[in-house]
Design a protein around this motif. Structure first.
Motif, mmCIF file in Angstrom:
data_model
loop_
_atom_site.group_PDB
_atom_site.id
_atom_site.type_symbol
_atom_site.label_atom_id
_atom_site.label_comp_id
_atom_site.label_asym_id
_atom_site.label_seq_id
_atom_site.Cartn_x
_atom_site.Cartn_y
_atom_site.Cartn_z
ATOM 1 N N THR A 124 -4.011 1.820 -4.476
ATOM 2 C CA THR A 124 -3.924 0.740 -3.490
ATOM 3 C C THR A 124 -5.303 0.204 -3.145
ATOM 4 O OG1 THR A 124 -1.921 1.689 -2.546
ATOM 5 C CG2 THR A 124 -3.133 0.152 -1.162
ATOM 6 N N SER A 125 -6.260 1.102 -2.920
ATOM 7 C CA SER A 125 -7.629 0.686 -2.598
ATOM 8 C C SER A 125 -8.240 -0.122 -3.739
ATOM 9 C CB SER A 125 -8.504 1.913 -2.304
ATOM 10 O OG SER A 125 -8.006 2.620 -1.194
ATOM 11 N N LEU A 126 -7.929 0.279 -4.983
ATOM 12 C CA LEU A 126 -8.435 -0.442 -6.159
ATOM 13 C C LEU A 126 -7.884 -1.871 -6.188
ATOM 14 C CD1 LEU A 126 -10.151 -0.122 -8.768
ATOM 15 C CD2 LEU A 126 -8.045 0.555 -9.941
ATOM 16 N N SER A 127 -6.590 -2.023 -5.897
ATOM 17 C CA SER A 127 -5.986 -3.371 -5.881
ATOM 18 C C SER A 127 -6.575 -4.207 -4.749
ATOM 19 C CB SER A 127 -4.463 -3.284 -5.748
ATOM 20 O OG SER A 127 -4.078 -2.753 -4.497
ATOM 21 N N TYR A 128 -6.829 -3.579 -3.587
ATOM 22 C CA TYR A 128 -7.457 -4.282 -2.463
ATOM 23 C C TYR A 128 -8.885 -4.712 -2.813
ATOM 24 C CZ TYR A 128 -3.774 -2.917 0.900
ATOM 25 O OH TYR A 128 -2.605 -2.772 1.574
ATOM 26 N N SER A 178 0.807 -1.208 0.000
ATOM 27 C CA SER A 178 0.000 0.000 0.000
ATOM 28 C C SER A 178 0.838 1.254 0.000
ATOM 29 C CB SER A 178 -0.935 0.010 1.216
ATOM 30 O OG SER A 178 -0.213 -0.045 2.394
ATOM 31 N N ASN A 179 0.327 2.268 -0.672
ATOM 32 C CA ASN A 179 0.876 3.609 -0.655
ATOM 33 C C ASN A 179 2.294 3.689 -1.193
ATOM 34 O OD1 ASN A 179 -1.473 3.879 0.808
ATOM 35 N ND2 ASN A 179 -0.439 3.800 2.757
ATOM 36 N N SER A 180 2.800 2.628 -1.777
ATOM 37 C CA SER A 180 4.168 2.641 -2.260
ATOM 38 C C SER A 180 4.256 2.765 -3.763
ATOM 39 C CB SER A 180 4.880 1.357 -1.823
ATOM 40 O OG SER A 180 4.202 0.236 -2.305
ATOM 41 N N CYS A 240 -8.126 -4.018 -11.737
ATOM 42 C CA CYS A 240 -7.779 -3.628 -10.367
ATOM 43 C C CYS A 240 -6.273 -3.533 -10.129
ATOM 44 C CB CYS A 240 -8.386 -4.619 -9.370
ATOM 45 S SG CYS A 240 -10.182 -4.544 -9.267
ATOM 46 N N TRP A 241 -5.495 -4.405 -10.785
ATOM 47 C CA TRP A 241 -4.067 -4.493 -10.482
ATOM 48 C C TRP A 241 -3.155 -3.764 -11.467
ATOM 49 C CZ3 TRP A 241 -1.712 -5.571 -6.152
ATOM 50 C CH2 TRP A 241 -2.369 -6.340 -5.182
ATOM 51 N N THR A 242 -3.613 -3.539 -12.703
ATOM 52 C CA THR A 242 -2.741 -2.885 -13.696
ATOM 53 C C THR A 242 -2.279 -1.498 -13.249
ATOM 54 O OG1 THR A 242 -3.700 -4.156 -15.514
ATOM 55 C CG2 THR A 242 -2.547 -2.133 -16.097
ATOM 56 N N PRO A 243 -3.153 -0.633 -12.702
ATOM 57 C CA PRO A 243 -2.677 0.691 -12.246
ATOM 58 C C PRO A 243 -1.558 0.587 -11.214
ATOM 59 C CG PRO A 243 -5.066 0.670 -12.340
ATOM 60 C CD PRO A 243 -4.625 -0.747 -12.554
ATOM 61 N N PHE A 244 -1.664 -0.401 -10.306
ATOM 62 C CA PHE A 244 -0.620 -0.588 -9.279
ATOM 63 C C PHE A 244 0.732 -0.881 -9.931
ATOM 64 C CE2 PHE A 244 1.913 -3.388 -6.591
ATOM 65 C CZ PHE A 244 1.955 -2.688 -5.391
ATOM 66 N N HIS A 245 0.736 -1.792 -10.885
ATOM 67 C CA HIS A 245 2.000 -2.187 -11.517
ATOM 68 C C HIS A 245 2.506 -1.115 -12.493
ATOM 69 C CE1 HIS A 245 2.238 -6.138 -9.704
ATOM 70 N NE2 HIS A 245 0.954 -6.312 -9.958
ATOM 71 N N LEU A 246 1.607 -0.409 -13.155
ATOM 72 C CA LEU A 246 2.025 0.705 -14.021
ATOM 73 C C LEU A 246 2.649 1.823 -13.188
ATOM 74 C CD1 LEU A 246 -0.902 1.052 -16.614
ATOM 75 C CD2 LEU A 246 1.399 0.141 -17.013
ATOM 76 N N ALA A 247 2.047 2.074 -12.007
ATOM 77 C CA ALA A 247 2.590 3.090 -11.108
ATOM 78 C C ALA A 247 3.978 2.693 -10.609
ATOM 79 C CB ALA A 247 1.649 3.306 -9.931
ATOM 80 N N THR A 248 4.203 1.388 -10.447
ATOM 81 C CA THR A 248 5.531 0.900 -10.061
ATOM 82 C C THR A 248 6.557 1.256 -11.134
ATOM 83 O OG1 THR A 248 4.688 -0.939 -8.732
ATOM 84 C CG2 THR A 248 6.901 -1.181 -9.612
ATOM 85 N N ILE A 249 6.182 1.050 -12.403
ATOM 86 C CA ILE A 249 7.084 1.390 -13.517
ATOM 87 C C ILE A 249 7.400 2.885 -13.501
ATOM 88 C CG2 ILE A 249 7.314 1.487 -16.040
ATOM 89 C CD1 ILE A 249 5.473 -1.022 -16.118
ATOM 90 N N VAL A 250 6.372 3.710 -13.285
ATOM 91 C CA VAL A 250 6.565 5.167 -13.223
ATOM 92 C C VAL A 250 7.508 5.520 -12.078
ATOM 93 C CG1 VAL A 250 5.417 7.379 -12.764
ATOM 94 C CG2 VAL A 250 4.344 5.711 -14.281
ATOM 95 N N ASN A 269 -1.282 -11.538 -1.451
ATOM 96 C CA ASN A 269 -2.411 -10.954 -2.170
ATOM 97 C C ASN A 269 -2.025 -10.563 -3.594
ATOM 98 O OD1 ASN A 269 -5.069 -9.824 -2.420
ATOM 99 N ND2 ASN A 269 -4.189 -7.810 -2.128
ATOM 100 N N ILE A 270 -0.789 -10.125 -3.784
ATOM 101 C CA ILE A 270 -0.323 -9.722 -5.121
ATOM 102 C C ILE A 270 -0.181 -10.941 -6.020
ATOM 103 C CG2 ILE A 270 1.598 -8.701 -6.432
ATOM 104 C CD1 ILE A 270 2.204 -6.926 -4.070
#
Length: 332
Positions: free
Chosen positions: A298-302, A18-20, A268-278, A123-124
């Motif tokens: 994070t809330s979307l992935s949860y 979360s939040n990372s 739900c998970w693509t934004p989390f991983h795209l944000a990681t790339i950014v 969870n990931i």
């Protein structure tokens, strides 16, 4: 929480998943001022509580129906059962995340820190891996139907063995996070739980995000995208006999359900991983907007952990019938 550094090289305080996502490449980060904001302080626990309540109710119902209803013991449902167990496991620990958010420090000790951070990473990986196996299974079923062949080795017992294998693989993948998870004090002397990497912290932190991105997203997503492209190609370019023409209607319905569950997982998970790339390629400024986007992602992935049961309820007739039948039995 993530890693801490006494020399200030990288001091980030947020939960493993979360939040990372949006700010993992920023040095000397301190979220305390933002977490004290009334908006974040109230809204985040409310969102997490809703996800927790919906997830526990829905996934527990799925587990109960599949285990109790004889007609639900199919290969696909074995994978759905394990998917529900993974989601239930995660939603069970969400109250601890909520407590930490409200308290602004970690009061639960090191053992629980390691357990919670590991479950957070389970969870990931677990959802995407079970969905990948379901995609492989659907591909083989469609292929066998097109060729009018039987699949003698596709049994409930084989699905159970494969499920145990996936749990073993995910445990292996998550084990480094268990090792690095620690309770530590940040620059403000606040007790935190996070990934406490050795020096150079920045290198280890980036490596952990790349590791998660490749194993938790790139490989499984590439696998089921390729499988579905091949499946669609074969269906379009194969002259089906009368037996296979409707793809045996029931099989077609299950295939569509798996595809939709997969699509929702990606949403739900693509934004989390795209944000990681950014975050790995850009120095993202620490602003209220960035922190807000990070919380949203994070809330979307949860949220993925509580959506699947409702998809089964809408898309799977056998699940609806079994659930209704069990409710009627309990009412009697």
């Amino acid at each position: 929480m993530a890693n801490s550094s006494e020399d200030g090289e990288l001091n980030v305080s947020f939960h493993g998943t979360s939040n990372s996502c949006c700010v993992s490449n920023v040095t000397n980060i301190n979220f305390t001022s933002y977490e004290q904001s009334p908006d974040f302080y109230v809204i985040i626990p409310v969102i997490y509580s809703v996800i927790c309540a919906m997830g526990l109710t829905g996934n527990t119902a799925v587990i109960y129906v599949i285990l109790k209803a004889p007609k639900m013991k199919t290969v696909t449902n074995m994978f759905i059962l394990n998917l529900a167990i993974a989601d239930d496991l995660f939603t069970l620990v969400l109250p601890i995340n909520i407590a930490e958010h409200l308290l602004h420090y970690w009061p639960f000790g090191e053992i629980l820190c390691k357990v919670i951070l590991s479950i957070d990473h389970y969870n990931i990986f677990s959802s995407i891996y079970f969905l990948t196996v379901m995609s492989v299974d659907r591909y083989l079923v469609v292929l066998a139907t097109i060729r009018s062949k039987r699949m003698p080795h596709r049994t409930y017992r084989a699905a159970r063995i494969i499920s145990f294998g996936i749990w073993g693989l995910v445990t292996l993948i998550v084990s480094p996070f268990f090792v690095f998870a620690n309770v530590y004090k940040d620059g403000l002397n606040i007790t935190s739980c996070g990934l406490n990497f050795p020096k150079p912290e920045r290198f280890w932190f980036k490596a952990s995000r790349i590791y998660t991105l490749i194993l938790g997203f790139a490989i499984p997503v590439s696998t089921f995208c390729i499988l579905y492209i091949i499946m669609l190609y074969k269906l379009r370019h194969t002259r089906l006999n009368s037996n296979a023409k409707a793809l045996d209607k029931a099989k077609k319905k299950v295939t569509i359900m798996v595809f939709i569950v997969l699509a929702v997982c990606l949403f739900c998970w693509t934004p989390f991983h795209l944000a990681t790339i950014v975050a790995l390629t850009t120095d993202v400024p620490q602003t209220p907007l960035v922190i807000g986007i990070s919380y949203f992602i994070t809330s979307l992935s949860y949220a993925n952990s509580c959506l699947n049961p409702f998809l089964y309820a809408f898309l799977d007739d056998s699940f609806q019938k079994s659930f209704r039948k069990m409710l009627e039995c309990r009412a009697d």
